[in-house]
Design a protein around this motif. Structure first.
Motif, PDB file in Angstrom:
ATOM      1  N   GLY A 238      32.015   1.168  50.381  1.00 40.97           N
ATOM      2  CA  GLY A 238      31.033   0.476  49.423  1.00 40.97           C
ATOM      3  C   GLY A 238      30.604  -0.763  50.116  1.00 40.97           C
ATOM      4  O   GLY A 238      31.006  -1.290  51.059  1.00 40.97           O
ATOM      5  N   SER A 239      29.356  -1.218  49.464  1.00 39.22           N
ATOM      6  CA  SER A 239      28.718  -2.508  50.021  1.00 39.22           C
ATOM      7  C   SER A 239      28.341  -3.334  48.588  1.00 39.22           C
ATOM      8  O   SER A 239      27.769  -2.717  47.693  1.00 39.22           O
ATOM      9  N   LEU A 240      28.325  -4.654  48.960  1.00 38.33           N
ATOM     10  CA  LEU A 240      27.758  -5.448  48.097  1.00 38.33           C
ATOM     11  C   LEU A 240      26.756  -6.300  48.453  1.00 38.33           C
ATOM     12  O   LEU A 240      27.116  -6.945  49.490  1.00 38.33           O
ATOM     13  N   ASN A 241      25.673  -6.753  47.703  1.00 38.69           N
ATOM     14  CA  ASN A 241      24.785  -8.027  48.375  1.00 38.69           C
ATOM     15  C   ASN A 241      25.385  -9.349  47.807  1.00 38.69           C
ATOM     16  O   ASN A 241      26.308  -9.180  47.032  1.00 38.69           O
ATOM     17  N   LYS A 242      24.757 -10.085  48.384  1.00 42.54           N
ATOM     18  CA  LYS A 242      25.169 -11.670  48.017  1.00 42.54           C
ATOM     19  C   LYS A 242      25.260 -11.923  46.430  1.00 42.54           C
ATOM     20  O   LYS A 242      25.833 -12.570  45.865  1.00 42.54           O
ATOM     21  N   THR A 243      24.167 -11.219  45.778  1.00 44.61           N
ATOM     22  CA  THR A 243      23.946 -11.658  44.400  1.00 44.61           C
ATOM     23  C   THR A 243      24.978 -10.816  43.589  1.00 44.61           C
ATOM     24  O   THR A 243      25.675 -11.274  42.874  1.00 44.61           O
ATOM     25  N   ASP A 244      25.408  -9.588  44.065  1.00 38.37           N
ATOM     26  CA  ASP A 244      26.678  -8.799  43.390  1.00 38.37           C
ATOM     27  C   ASP A 244      27.884  -9.750  43.519  1.00 38.37           C
ATOM     28  O   ASP A 244      28.730  -9.993  42.633  1.00 38.37           O
ATOM     29  N   LYS A 245      28.058 -10.255  44.846  1.00 39.33           N
ATOM     30  CA  LYS A 245      29.328 -10.950  44.919  1.00 39.33           C
ATOM     31  C   LYS A 245      29.187 -12.049  44.118  1.00 39.33           C
ATOM     32  O   LYS A 245      30.490 -12.674  43.660  1.00 39.33           O
ATOM     33  N   TYR A 246      28.284 -12.906  44.241  1.00 32.87           N
ATOM     34  CA  TYR A 246      28.336 -14.391  43.383  1.00 32.87           C
ATOM     35  C   TYR A 246      28.631 -14.053  42.211  1.00 32.87           C
ATOM     36  O   TYR A 246      29.392 -14.586  41.334  1.00 32.87           O
ATOM     37  N   TYR A 247      27.939 -12.789  41.412  1.00 35.57           N
ATOM     38  CA  TYR A 247      28.201 -12.969  40.076  1.00 35.57           C
ATOM     39  C   TYR A 247      29.449 -12.055  39.515  1.00 35.57           C
ATOM     40  O   TYR A 247      30.160 -12.625  38.353  1.00 35.57           O
ATOM     41  N   LEU A 248      29.767 -11.445  40.300  1.00 42.27           N
ATOM     42  CA  LEU A 248      31.357 -10.825  40.354  1.00 42.27           C
ATOM     43  C   LEU A 248      32.211 -12.062  40.331  1.00 42.27           C
ATOM     44  O   LEU A 248      33.090 -12.196  39.162  1.00 42.27           O
ATOM     45  N   ALA A 249      32.245 -12.820  41.207  1.00 44.46           N
ATOM     46  CA  ALA A 249      33.147 -14.025  41.352  1.00 44.46           C
ATOM     47  C   ALA A 249      32.964 -15.076  40.184  1.00 44.46           C
ATOM     48  O   ALA A 249      33.912 -15.499  39.586  1.00 44.46           O
ATOM     49  N   ARG A 250      31.758 -15.260  39.724  1.00 45.59           N
ATOM     50  CA  ARG A 250      31.364 -16.063  38.742  1.00 45.59           C
ATOM     51  C   ARG A 250      31.795 -15.418  37.350  1.00 45.59           C
ATOM     52  O   ARG A 250      32.659 -16.087  36.513  1.00 45.59           O
ATOM     53  N   ASN A 251      31.858 -14.223  37.132  1.00 45.07           N
ATOM     54  CA  ASN A 251      32.168 -13.616  36.136  1.00 45.07           C
ATOM     55  C   ASN A 251      33.978 -13.731  35.960  1.00 45.07           C
ATOM     56  O   ASN A 251      34.564 -13.916  34.832  1.00 45.07           O
ATOM     57  N   PHE A 252      34.511 -13.353  37.177  1.00 49.78           N
ATOM     58  CA  PHE A 252      35.859 -13.449  37.006  1.00 49.78           C
ATOM     59  C   PHE A 252      36.707 -14.724  36.893  1.00 49.78           C
ATOM     60  O   PHE A 252      37.575 -15.131  36.035  1.00 49.78           O
ATOM     61  N   LEU A 253      35.854 -15.862  37.425  1.00 53.98           N
ATOM     62  CA  LEU A 253      36.359 -17.396  37.245  1.00 53.98           C
ATOM     63  C   LEU A 253      36.100 -17.807  36.042  1.00 53.98           C
ATOM     64  O   LEU A 253      37.138 -18.535  35.251  1.00 53.98           O
ATOM     65  N   ALA A 254      34.922 -17.467  35.383  1.00 53.58           N
ATOM     66  CA  ALA A 254      34.629 -17.773  33.822  1.00 53.58           C
ATOM     67  C   ALA A 254      35.434 -17.091  32.925  1.00 53.58           C
ATOM     68  O   ALA A 254      36.124 -17.687  31.779  1.00 53.58           O
ATOM     69  N   PHE A 255      36.036 -15.933  33.373  1.00 53.75           N
ATOM     70  CA  PHE A 255      37.057 -15.033  32.398  1.00 53.75           C
ATOM     71  C   PHE A 255      38.508 -15.739  32.746  1.00 53.75           C
ATOM     72  O   PHE A 255      39.094 -16.054  31.579  1.00 53.75           O
ATOM     73  N   PHE A 256      38.891 -16.233  33.996  1.00 50.02           N
ATOM     74  CA  PHE A 256      40.282 -17.195  33.979  1.00 50.02           C
ATOM     75  C   PHE A 256      39.965 -18.281  32.992  1.00 50.02           C
ATOM     76  O   PHE A 256      41.027 -18.620  32.680  1.00 50.02           O
ATOM     77  N   ASN A 257      38.982 -18.899  32.934  1.00 52.80           N
ATOM     78  CA  ASN A 257      38.902 -20.014  32.286  1.00 52.80           C
ATOM     79  C   ASN A 257      38.441 -19.912  30.750  1.00 52.80           C
ATOM     80  O   ASN A 257      38.339 -20.780  30.106  1.00 52.80           O
ATOM     81  N   ARG A 258      38.445 -18.600  30.522  1.00 50.62           N
ATOM     82  CA  ARG A 258      37.836 -18.231  29.099  1.00 50.62           C
ATOM     83  C   ARG A 258      36.608 -18.951  28.485  1.00 50.62           C
ATOM     84  O   ARG A 258      36.220 -19.206  27.482  1.00 50.62           O
ATOM     85  N   ASP A 259      35.608 -19.008  29.722  1.00 51.69           N
ATOM     86  CA  ASP A 259      34.418 -19.361  29.418  1.00 51.69           C
ATOM     87  C   ASP A 259      33.469 -18.215  28.797  1.00 51.69           C
ATOM     88  O   ASP A 259      32.675 -17.841  29.886  1.00 51.69           O
ATOM     89  N   TYR A 260      33.557 -17.787  27.873  1.00 45.06           N
ATOM     90  CA  TYR A 260      32.721 -16.452  27.624  1.00 45.06           C
ATOM     91  C   TYR A 260      31.513 -16.719  27.781  1.00 45.06           C
ATOM     92  O   TYR A 260      30.565 -15.577  27.732  1.00 45.06           O
ATOM     93  N   ARG A 261      30.848 -17.855  27.090  1.00 42.51           N
ATOM     94  CA  ARG A 261      29.533 -18.295  27.352  1.00 42.51           C
ATOM     95  C   ARG A 261      28.851 -18.072  28.844  1.00 42.51           C
ATOM     96  O   ARG A 261      27.997 -17.460  28.841  1.00 42.51           O
ATOM     97  N   ASP A 262      29.792 -18.476  29.774  1.00 41.17           N
ATOM     98  CA  ASP A 262      29.298 -18.369  31.106  1.00 41.17           C
ATOM     99  C   ASP A 262      29.307 -16.834  31.400  1.00 41.17           C
ATOM    100  O   ASP A 262      28.426 -16.488  32.390  1.00 41.17           O
ATOM    101  N   VAL A 263      30.307 -16.303  31.043  1.00 40.16           N
ATOM    102  CA  VAL A 263      30.288 -14.651  31.330  1.00 40.16           C
ATOM    103  C   VAL A 263      28.936 -13.847  30.605  1.00 40.16           C
ATOM    104  O   VAL A 263      28.448 -13.219  31.558  1.00 40.16           O
ATOM    105  N   ALA A 264      28.707 -14.435  29.552  1.00 37.77           N
ATOM    106  CA  ALA A 264      27.310 -13.707  29.161  1.00 37.77           C
ATOM    107  C   ALA A 264      26.074 -14.174  30.025  1.00 37.77           C
ATOM    108  O   ALA A 264      25.411 -13.385  30.087  1.00 37.77           O
ATOM    109  N   VAL A 265      26.265 -15.381  30.089  1.00 38.81           N
ATOM    110  CA  VAL A 265      24.900 -15.797  30.884  1.00 38.81           C
ATOM    111  C   VAL A 265      24.818 -15.397  32.220  1.00 38.81           C
ATOM    112  O   VAL A 265      23.945 -14.879  32.887  1.00 38.81           O
ATOM    113  N   ALA A 266      25.981 -15.153  33.192  1.00 41.30           N
ATOM    114  CA  ALA A 266      26.200 -14.651  34.196  1.00 41.30           C
ATOM    115  C   ALA A 266      25.650 -12.723  34.375  1.00 41.30           C
ATOM    116  O   ALA A 266      24.905 -12.603  34.991  1.00 41.30           O
TER     117      ALA A 266
END
Length: 513
Positions: free
Chosen positions: A304-332
């Motif tokens: 499998g392969s991921l581009n920079k955009t996929d990697k960035y938003y996956l990491a952002r979703n996971f970190l927002a999830f860690f912090n319970r920042d559901y607003r940022d999950v939605a925006v991402a």
């Protein structure tokens, strides 16, 4: 021949009651009673998922492989069916040694005894598309030789045509057909399996993964011997490892099992977020452990392969999830294009909260990373988006890694293991490290452009005198014109100084590192 194969498929379909999956959801429902009378002898008390699994096993290796791929499409098929299909095992009898000899000699236009100094008659592994033999090269180097099954391309072509026909029928007759998109699933399977039919492509995948882990600290990848690789034959370094499923034997060797589980998580996230290129078929049969505790990767047909955009938003979703920042999950989700741009952020945030809040009532080590991602993907589908195949492959691989890690160490906390890695990666993407890294990458371009700047500036100033803007400048007072030119000159000087400073910073950084 194709007619006989079609008759066989229809017989197996009715034997295992798969007609119930269609007739129970369409206008053809009255026919269900007719089929139950005709096939009164069949046993259809098992669950629909189990009956589908047994039918695919009865139809042979290509259908088994299709079922394995289908089990990963949890964003499209019901979870009870996906869980049952995940039990499919690719147990295939080996093909005759005479066929192996014929394929190798045809590929190299030489006798087998010339190509290899020694070649084992009995294969070490056999699967639906290829099998593997141990051998020695003329110089005595121990290798593993992967050979495609004879005529497998024709078999796949015929079975894929029948699968597509069955998918068309499901799409046409079933009310669920349009949602499940069966023809798209068959097309995706076609793409994956065609990639497995070219062993030169698999060799290239293996080579790239090996370069990505050239330090060999956590993962060993077999070396590819390109002079002995052909479209139907792949020769690679023979690896000496213990199957990761043999946990008791690993313990006997004194291998630190909890560390092994953590290393597996780190290897996966390194592939995904550092390299954007990951092994997408990491079931226990493709993973071994060296006697010093390092992982060994095998079988590189599905990557499998991921581009920079996929990697960035996956990491952002996971970190927002860690912090319970559901607003940022939605925006991402919106910014990544996983849901339409006109999606109501408040509604999406509420949907994300409904998924995540119940999860956080559990200890983190009991939360499934992969199933959380799956829930987010399914939520995205409710808002009108079908997740891209590369993300589905990622989710499937994550489930494999997660299951493997917790089988090794039931106390493994994937969140605790992954969070520092993701935070570091994000800082490298949006912090000062990212700035220096990007500037370093652009240095060769700057080296070409900077010597041309004086000439380009002179050309621009000359052209500006002949432009409509110059007429307006002429209409200004003498002092105003002087100020305008001075401002231009100052801007140019500032740009040159800033560029020089940036280059100096990058050079200092390169020296320190």
């Amino acid at each position: 021949m194709r007619l006989f194969r079609l008759i066989t498929i229809l017989f197996v379909t009715f034997k295992y009651g798969l007609d119930e999956l269609i007739l129970g959801h369409t206008k053809l429902r009255p026919l269900r009673s007719v089929f139950r009378v005709i096939f009164f002898w069949r046993n259809i008390e098992a669950s629909r998922g189990e009956r589908l699994r047994l039918a695919l096993e009865a139809l042979g290796p290509i259908f088994v492989k299709f079922g394995q791929m289908l089990s990963t499409r949890r964003d499209l098929i019901p979870l009870d069916i996906a869980d049952e299909l995940a039990k499919l095992q690719d147990r295939v009898p080996p093909f005759p040694y005479e066929d192996v000899v014929q394929i190798i000699e045809a590929s190299f236009a030489k006798p087998l005894s010339v190509v290899f100094e020694q070649f084992d008659v009995t294969p070490i592994a056999s699967a639906s598309v290829a099998q593997v033999h141990f051998a020695h090269l003329p110089a005595g180097k121990a290798v593993a030789v992967k050979v495609l099954r004879p005529g497998i391309a024709r078999v796949i072509e015929k079975d894929l045509a029948l699968l597509d026909s069955a998918a068309w029928l499901l799409h046409t007759l079933s009310s669920e057909g349009k949602r499940l998109k069966p023809r798209q699933v068959v097309a995706e399977f076609d793409k994956h399996i065609q990639g497995e039919l070219d062993l030169m492509l698999e060799a290239a995948n293996c080579n790239l993964l090996g370069r990505n882990f050239a330090d060999k600290k956590l993962l060993l990848v077999p070396e590819v011997y390109w002079d002995w690789c052909r479209e139907q034959v792949m020769v690679m370094e023979r690896m000496d490892g213990i199957p990761i499923s043999q946990v008791d034997k690993l313990r006997e060797l004194g291998i630190n099992i909890p560390k092994l589980a953590r290393d597996g998580v780190e290897i996966f996230f390194t592939q995904v977020f550092r390299d954007g290129f990951f092994h997408a078929d990491m079931h226990p049969g493709n993973i071994q452990v060296a006697r010093d505790g390092r992982y060994i990767a095998l079988d590189f047909g599905i990557m499998g392969s991921l581009n920079k955009t996929d990697k960035y938003y996956l990491a952002r979703n996971f970190l927002a999830f860690f912090n319970r920042d559901y607003r940022d999950v939605a925006v991402a989700h919106i910014e990544s294009g996983w849901v339409p741009a006109n999606t109501n952020v408040d509604e999406l945030e509420t949907a994300v909260r409904a998924i995540c809040e119940p999860i956080f009532d559990k200890p983190l080590k009991e939360i499934s990373f992969g199933r959380t991602l799956l829930s987010l993907f399914q939520m995205s589908r409710r808002f009108g988006v079908i997740i891209q195949p590369q993300l589905v492959m990622l989710q499937k691989t994550l489930l494999n890694i997660e299951g493997l890690g917790r089988e090794l160490d039931p106390d493994l906390d994937l969140w605790k293991t992954a969070q520092p890695f993701l935070e570091r990666w994000m800082s490298e993407q949006i912090g000062w490290r990212s700035l220096l890294k990007n500037m370093q990458a652009e240095l060769p371009n700057w080296g070409t452009i900077l010597p041309q700047l004086p000439r380009l500036v002179h050309s621009q100033l000359t052209a500006s005198l002949d432009s409509p803007l110059s007429a307006k400048i002429e209409a200004l007072s003498h002092q105003q014109r002087r100020n305008t030119y001075w401002l231009r000159l100052i801007a140019i000087v500032i740009s040159l100084v800033a560029t020089a400073q940036v280059i100096s910073l990058v050079e200092i950084w390169r020296t320190l590192h």
